[in-house]
Design an enzyme around this catalytic site. Structure first.
Site, PDB file in Angstrom:
ATOM      1  N   HIS A   1       0.685  -1.507  -0.071  1.00 52.26           N
ATOM      2  CA  HIS A   1       0.081   0.464  -0.051  1.00 52.26           C
ATOM      3  C   HIS A   1       0.903   1.391  -0.650  1.00 52.26           C
ATOM      4  O   HIS A   1       0.196   2.090  -0.381  1.00 52.26           O
ATOM      5  CB  HIS A   1      -0.644  -0.239   1.621  1.00 52.26           C
TER       6      HIS A   1
ATOM      7  N   ARG B   1       7.402  -5.446   3.547  1.00 52.53           N
ATOM      8  CA  ARG B   1       6.227  -6.756   2.632  1.00 52.53           C
ATOM      9  C   ARG B   1       5.824  -5.562   1.080  1.00 52.53           C
ATOM     10  O   ARG B   1       6.134  -4.843   0.370  1.00 52.53           O
ATOM     11  CB  ARG B   1       5.138  -5.555   3.494  1.00 52.53           C
TER      12      ARG B   1
ATOM     13  N   GLU C   1      -5.250 -12.418   6.707  1.00 54.62           N
ATOM     14  CA  GLU C   1      -6.247 -11.050   7.491  1.00 54.62           C
ATOM     15  C   GLU C   1      -7.400 -11.051   6.448  1.00 54.62           C
ATOM     16  O   GLU C   1      -7.936 -10.243   5.435  1.00 54.62           O
ATOM     17  CB  GLU C   1      -5.641  -9.952   6.694  1.00 54.62           C
TER      18      GLU C   1
ATOM     19  N   ASP D   1      -8.005  -5.336   6.910  1.00 50.14           N
ATOM     20  CA  ASP D   1      -8.955  -6.513   6.617  1.00 50.14           C
ATOM     21  C   ASP D   1      -9.730  -7.593   6.984  1.00 50.14           C
ATOM     22  O   ASP D   1     -10.231  -7.718   6.870  1.00 50.14           O
ATOM     23  CB  ASP D   1      -7.609  -7.390   5.376  1.00 50.14           C
TER      24      ASP D   1
HETATM   25  C1  3PY Z   1      -4.207  -5.136   7.551  1.00 52.93           C
HETATM   26  O1  3PY Z   1      -4.284  -4.860   8.946  1.00 52.93           O
HETATM   27  O2  3PY Z   1      -5.107  -5.050   6.682  1.00 52.93           O
HETATM   28  C2  3PY Z   1      -2.416  -4.540   7.232  1.00 52.93           C
HETATM   29  O3  3PY Z   1      -2.750  -5.054   6.266  1.00 52.93           O
HETATM   30  C3  3PY Z   1      -2.289  -4.073   7.916  1.00 52.93           C
HETATM   31  O4  3PY Z   1      -0.608  -3.187   7.178  1.00 52.93           O
HETATM   32 MG    MG Z   2      -4.019  -5.759   4.951  1.00 52.22          MG
END
Ligand code: 3PY
Ligand code: MG
Length: 278
Positions: A68, A93, A173, A199
């Protein structure tokens, strides 16, 4: 060759050996292995000076967010040595399913790679293959910057140690990932999981909201932490506040990332403007 030039070579050798060793990449498993819990800064701006600034604060590591954040390959290449020069490990990441970039991040000297949206054992296997040299995975040889940043005395020494050094963290996530977390954790090349609470909240609320503090997310976090421990693997989580980060470290997470460079900039700006203008 004259005596004069021989003497000057000898003098140079003496000066070289008197120099302090340059900082080498502090390997994450060594630090995590000593039961240390690490707090990582989260960097999204593609300017090495920002990551260097964060690395010189009291963080234990700096994560470069290429999912992101606006950090591209060239920025990642320039930024990792700046973090290492501050004596901290750099984590990366990668974007969703861009496993080729996981190998490239390791070649550039990343100590760990966090892969988002690992939703199945198959995703975990593809990620692990990019992260580990045979026989565990399929990582191809070419650690151009990692070789010297790691401090390994020879390429052979780097090769022998690399699978133990490079930490593969699979992000859990989604609902799907939560359901197969044991399978993901069981993959041999996966060193641990990293939870994305934002997420996860979208998934667990069936798309109704994004709220990393949702009770269902807290339950999932506790469950995933216990699963990681049961598999003897590392557990990480992203947080948005210092209080939440302290809570997660207290729960036993090995690695906790906090906020982001832009969020910290914004809160700093708001704090001084508030103090000035009320
Ligand atoms: C999330 O909380 O979904 C993340 O990817 C944190 O960066
Ligand atoms: Mg995320």
């Amino acid at each position: 060759m004259s005596n004069g030039s021989l003497n000057s070579i000898k003098r140079k050798e003496t000066v070289m050996s008197d120099r302090k060793p340059v900082p080498v990449n502090p390997q994450l498993p060594e630090r995590l292995g000593s039961a240390q819990r690490l707090l990582s800064a989260w960097c999204t701006v593609p300017e090495p000076i920002i990551a260097a600034l964060l690395a010189r604060e009291a963080f234990d590591a700096v994560t470069l967010d290429m999912q992101h954040g606006a950090i591209d390959f060239a920025a990642m290449l320039r930024t990792i040595p700046m973090v290492v020069a501050a004596g901290k490990p750099a984590l990366v990441r990668i974007p969703v399913k861009n496993y080729a970039l996981a190998s490239q991040a390791l070649d550039a000297g990343a100590a760990a790679v966090i892969a988002p949206m690992i939703n199945s054992a198959h995703d975990a296997r593809l990620f692990a293959e990019a992260m580990k040299y045979p026989p565990i995975g399929q990582r191809s040889w070419g650690p151009h910057a990692a070789l010297h940043l790691s401090g390994a005395p020879t390429p052979e020494a780097y090769f022998k140690a690399a699978n133990g050094w490079s930490l593969a963290l699979a992000m859990i996530e989604t609902r799907e990932a939560l359901a197969v977390a044991d399978d993901i954790l069981a993959e041999p090349g996966i060193d641990g999981i990293f939870i994305g609470p934002a997420d996860l909240s979208i998934g667990l609320s069936n798309g109704a909201m994004v709220d990393p503090f949702l009770p269902a997310v807290n339950d999932a976090i506790a469950l995933l932490l216990s699963k990681a421990k049961a598999h003897g693997k590392k557990a990480g989580v992203h947080t948005t506040t210092g209080e939440r980060a302290a809570e997660m470290l207290g729960q036993g997470f090995d690695l906790v990332s906090i906020a982001s460079d832009t969020a910290l900039l914004q809160s700093g700006v708001r704090m001084v403007l508030e103090a000035c203008r009320g």
